[in-house]
Design an enzyme around this catalytic site. Structure first.
Site, PDB file in Angstrom:
ATOM      1  N   ASN A 148     -82.556   6.530  27.418  1.00  0.00           N
ATOM      2  CA  ASN A 148     -83.694   7.445  27.449  1.00  0.00           C
ATOM      3  C   ASN A 148     -83.646   8.394  26.236  1.00  0.00           C
ATOM      4  O   ASN A 148     -82.801   9.286  26.163  1.00  0.00           O
ATOM      5  CB  ASN A 148     -83.627   8.230  28.778  1.00  0.00           C
ATOM      6  CG  ASN A 148     -84.801   9.163  28.973  1.00  0.00           C
ATOM      7  OD1 ASN A 148     -85.328   9.714  28.018  1.00  0.00           O
ATOM      8  ND2 ASN A 148     -85.201   9.344  30.218  1.00  0.00           N
TER       9      ASN A 148
ATOM     10  N   ASN B  37     -85.565  10.747  25.356  1.00  0.00           N
ATOM     11  CA  ASN B  37     -85.796  12.160  25.693  1.00  0.00           C
ATOM     12  C   ASN B  37     -84.498  12.857  26.073  1.00  0.00           C
ATOM     13  O   ASN B  37     -84.254  13.995  25.693  1.00  0.00           O
ATOM     14  CB  ASN B  37     -86.780  12.281  26.861  1.00  0.00           C
ATOM     15  CG  ASN B  37     -88.185  11.931  26.446  1.00  0.00           C
ATOM     16  OD1 ASN B  37     -88.820  12.669  25.716  1.00  0.00           O
ATOM     17  ND2 ASN B  37     -88.655  10.777  26.883  1.00  0.00           N
ATOM     18  N   LYS B  38     -83.663  12.143  26.826  1.00  0.00           N
ATOM     19  CA  LYS B  38     -82.389  12.740  27.249  1.00  0.00           C
ATOM     20  C   LYS B  38     -81.463  12.929  26.046  1.00  0.00           C
ATOM     21  O   LYS B  38     -80.750  13.916  25.949  1.00  0.00           O
ATOM     22  CB  LYS B  38     -81.705  11.847  28.290  1.00  0.00           C
ATOM     23  CG  LYS B  38     -82.384  11.843  29.641  1.00  0.00           C
ATOM     24  CD  LYS B  38     -81.536  11.058  30.614  1.00  0.00           C
ATOM     25  CE  LYS B  38     -82.135  10.964  31.986  1.00  0.00           C
ATOM     26  NZ  LYS B  38     -81.308  10.163  32.895  1.00  0.00           N
TER      27      LYS B  38
ATOM     28  N   ASP C 178     -77.202  11.112  36.286  1.00  0.00           N
ATOM     29  CA  ASP C 178     -78.209  10.588  37.210  1.00  0.00           C
ATOM     30  C   ASP C 178     -78.911  11.795  37.823  1.00  0.00           C
ATOM     31  O   ASP C 178     -78.266  12.787  38.172  1.00  0.00           O
ATOM     32  CB  ASP C 178     -77.575   9.731  38.301  1.00  0.00           C
ATOM     33  CG  ASP C 178     -78.609   8.797  38.914  1.00  0.00           C
ATOM     34  OD1 ASP C 178     -79.397   8.193  38.162  1.00  0.00           O
ATOM     35  OD2 ASP C 178     -78.663   8.685  40.149  1.00  0.00           O
ATOM     36  N   THR C 179     -80.227  11.700  37.894  1.00  0.00           N
ATOM     37  CA  THR C 179     -81.033  12.830  38.353  1.00  0.00           C
ATOM     38  C   THR C 179     -81.927  12.419  39.508  1.00  0.00           C
ATOM     39  O   THR C 179     -82.430  11.298  39.539  1.00  0.00           O
ATOM     40  CB  THR C 179     -81.907  13.346  37.186  1.00  0.00           C
ATOM     41  OG1 THR C 179     -81.047  13.892  36.196  1.00  0.00           O
ATOM     42  CG2 THR C 179     -82.882  14.422  37.636  1.00  0.00           C
TER      43      THR C 179
ATOM     44  N   HIS D  88     -81.975  21.478  35.400  1.00  0.00           N
ATOM     45  CA  HIS D  88     -80.854  20.816  36.071  1.00  0.00           C
ATOM     46  C   HIS D  88     -79.900  20.186  35.055  1.00  0.00           C
ATOM     47  O   HIS D  88     -78.707  20.454  35.058  1.00  0.00           O
ATOM     48  CB  HIS D  88     -81.442  19.754  37.009  1.00  0.00           C
ATOM     49  CG  HIS D  88     -82.588  18.975  36.381  1.00  0.00           C
ATOM     50  ND1 HIS D  88     -83.769  19.575  36.022  1.00  0.00           N
ATOM     51  CD2 HIS D  88     -82.692  17.694  35.975  1.00  0.00           C
ATOM     52  CE1 HIS D  88     -84.570  18.681  35.461  1.00  0.00           C
ATOM     53  NE2 HIS D  88     -83.931  17.535  35.407  1.00  0.00           N
ATOM     54  N   ARG D  89     -80.463  19.342  34.146  1.00  0.00           N
ATOM     55  CA  ARG D  89     -79.580  18.641  33.202  1.00  0.00           C
ATOM     56  C   ARG D  89     -78.991  19.621  32.187  1.00  0.00           C
ATOM     57  O   ARG D  89     -77.819  19.523  31.818  1.00  0.00           O
ATOM     58  CB  ARG D  89     -80.331  17.513  32.491  1.00  0.00           C
ATOM     59  CG  ARG D  89     -79.410  16.457  31.887  1.00  0.00           C
ATOM     60  CD  ARG D  89     -80.126  15.196  31.447  1.00  0.00           C
ATOM     61  NE  ARG D  89     -81.505  15.428  31.169  1.00  0.00           N
ATOM     62  CZ  ARG D  89     -82.508  15.146  32.020  1.00  0.00           C
ATOM     63  NH1 ARG D  89     -82.250  14.553  33.159  1.00  0.00           N
ATOM     64  NH2 ARG D  89     -83.746  15.439  31.724  1.00  0.00           N
TER      65      ARG D  89
ATOM     66  N   TYR E 107     -91.093  13.362  35.995  1.00  0.00           N
ATOM     67  CA  TYR E 107     -91.909  14.197  36.874  1.00  0.00           C
ATOM     68  C   TYR E 107     -92.241  15.559  36.255  1.00  0.00           C
ATOM     69  O   TYR E 107     -92.773  16.441  36.943  1.00  0.00           O
ATOM     70  CB  TYR E 107     -91.169  14.426  38.200  1.00  0.00           C
ATOM     71  CG  TYR E 107     -90.938  13.172  39.021  1.00  0.00           C
ATOM     72  CD1 TYR E 107     -91.853  12.763  39.987  1.00  0.00           C
ATOM     73  CD2 TYR E 107     -89.798  12.384  38.839  1.00  0.00           C
ATOM     74  CE1 TYR E 107     -91.640  11.625  40.752  1.00  0.00           C
ATOM     75  CE2 TYR E 107     -89.569  11.233  39.591  1.00  0.00           C
ATOM     76  CZ  TYR E 107     -90.491  10.865  40.543  1.00  0.00           C
ATOM     77  OH  TYR E 107     -90.280   9.735  41.299  1.00  0.00           O
ATOM     78  N   ASP E 108     -91.910  15.776  34.980  1.00  0.00           N
ATOM     79  CA  ASP E 108     -92.112  17.092  34.352  1.00  0.00           C
ATOM     80  C   ASP E 108     -93.521  17.670  34.533  1.00  0.00           C
ATOM     81  O   ASP E 108     -93.658  18.872  34.785  1.00  0.00           O
ATOM     82  CB  ASP E 108     -91.772  17.035  32.851  1.00  0.00           C
ATOM     83  CG  ASP E 108     -90.275  17.149  32.610  1.00  0.00           C
ATOM     84  OD1 ASP E 108     -89.543  17.481  33.550  1.00  0.00           O
ATOM     85  OD2 ASP E 108     -89.844  16.905  31.466  1.00  0.00           O
TER      86      ASP E 108
HETATM   87  P1  IMP Z   1     -82.511   8.924  35.956  1.00  0.00           P
HETATM   88  O1  IMP Z   1     -81.436   9.838  36.320  1.00  0.00           O
HETATM   89  O2  IMP Z   1     -82.725   8.858  34.489  1.00  0.00           O
HETATM   90  O3  IMP Z   1     -82.373   7.567  36.588  1.00  0.00           O
HETATM   91  O4  IMP Z   1     -83.837   9.579  36.496  1.00  0.00           O
HETATM   92  C1  IMP Z   1     -84.335   9.351  37.779  1.00  0.00           C
HETATM   93  C2  IMP Z   1     -85.795   9.678  37.809  1.00  0.00           C
HETATM   94  O5  IMP Z   1     -85.979  11.077  37.671  1.00  0.00           O
HETATM   95  C3  IMP Z   1     -86.645   9.039  36.712  1.00  0.00           C
HETATM   96  O6  IMP Z   1     -87.897   8.720  37.263  1.00  0.00           O
HETATM   97  C4  IMP Z   1     -86.778  10.103  35.681  1.00  0.00           C
HETATM   98  O7  IMP Z   1     -87.957   9.975  34.937  1.00  0.00           O
HETATM   99  C5  IMP Z   1     -86.788  11.355  36.546  1.00  0.00           C
HETATM  100  N1  IMP Z   1     -86.189  12.457  35.803  1.00  0.00           N
HETATM  101  C6  IMP Z   1     -84.912  12.565  35.359  1.00  0.00           C
HETATM  102  N2  IMP Z   1     -84.750  13.718  34.686  1.00  0.00           N
HETATM  103  C7  IMP Z   1     -85.957  14.341  34.702  1.00  0.00           C
HETATM  104  C8  IMP Z   1     -86.419  15.569  34.142  1.00  0.00           C
HETATM  105  O8  IMP Z   1     -85.706  16.325  33.473  1.00  0.00           O
HETATM  106  N3  IMP Z   1     -87.703  15.861  34.389  1.00  0.00           N
HETATM  107  C9  IMP Z   1     -88.546  15.067  35.102  1.00  0.00           C
HETATM  108  N4  IMP Z   1     -88.173  13.910  35.616  1.00  0.00           N
HETATM  109  C10 IMP Z   1     -86.877  13.543  35.426  1.00  0.00           C
END
Ligand code: IMP
Length: 192
Positions: A9, A11-12, A68-69, A176-177, A150-151
């Site tokens: 990702n 963005n990350k 993981d989020t 969070h991150r 989901y921003d």
């Molecule tokens: P993952 O941890 O990258 O697998 O993210 C799980 C889901 O949460 C995905 O649909 C991401 O797009 C969403 N997500 C993760 N981090 C964020 C954030 O900072 N903002 C909004 N959505 C997020």
């Protein structure tokens, strides 16, 4: 110190580079020629983060971290949680995921939600976990063009803007991150 961020990702990667400054050289999966999808089959955020970090550490012999989020929505009994990426189906569409959330919350007055991130760090085969939480609420419609996931429907507490309307630096300070990254960064600086 060189560290691989086990994510595809962009963005990350941008967020972590902005948060860590020049203290560490962050490599992406592409940089180490890891092009396959990482396994992510656990039932908790920490479990998934550790599974991804272990995969990269064991198969590529590098120091690395993975995150993981999940978005946890009170009125939906914690949904989408660990299933946030695929909430509206396997194609992982951010727009469809947001539409599903807004649809399910249509009649709900309770819009409280929070993001939670788990980070698993593996240094010389030793494992460490960090976490961060951002509390807020789900808006009634999409707003803003920055960020990802989901921003556009998440308004952090104390702000009149969604995450998608904040600059990357502002989001990092309260997200969070961003909070989990900061804990990992303090740990790494203390260790070296
Ligand atoms: P993952 O941890 O990258 O697998 O993210 C799980 C889901 O949460 C995905 O649909 C991401 O797009 C969403 N997500 C993760 N981090 C964020 C954030 O900072 N903002 C909004 N959505 C997020």
């Amino acid at each position: 110190m060189q560290l691989v961020f086990a994510t595809n990702n962009e963005n990350k990667i941008k967020e972590i580079k902005s948060a860590l400054g020049n203290e560490f050289e962050i490599l992406s999966l592409k940089d180490i020629n890891c092009l396959e999808e990482l396994p992510e089959t656990q039932e908790t955020l920490a479990g998934n983060a550790l599974q991804k970090a272990k995969y990269v550490s064991e198969n590529y012999g590098v120091n690395c971290f993975a995150d993981d989020t999940g978005l946890i929505i009170e009125a939906l009994n914690g949904e989408p949680g660990v299933y946030s990426a695929r909430y509206a189906g396997e194609d992982r569409s951010a727009t469809k995921n947001m539409e599903k959330v807004l649809d399910k919350l249509q009649k709900s007055k309770n819009r409280s939600a929070y993001f939670e991130t788990s980070i698993a760090l593996i240094i010389n085969k030793e494992e460490f976990l960090f976490s961060g939480v951002a509390k807020g609420e789900i808006t009634k419609e999409l707003s803003g063009k920055d960020g990802f996931g989901y921003d556009p429907i998440f308004k952090p507490n104390g702000y009149n803007k969604t995450f998608a309307e904040l600059s990357i630096e502002e989001k990092n300070t309260i997200s969070h991150r961003g909070k989990a990254f900061k804990k990992m960064c303090a740990f790494l600086l203390n260790k070296s």
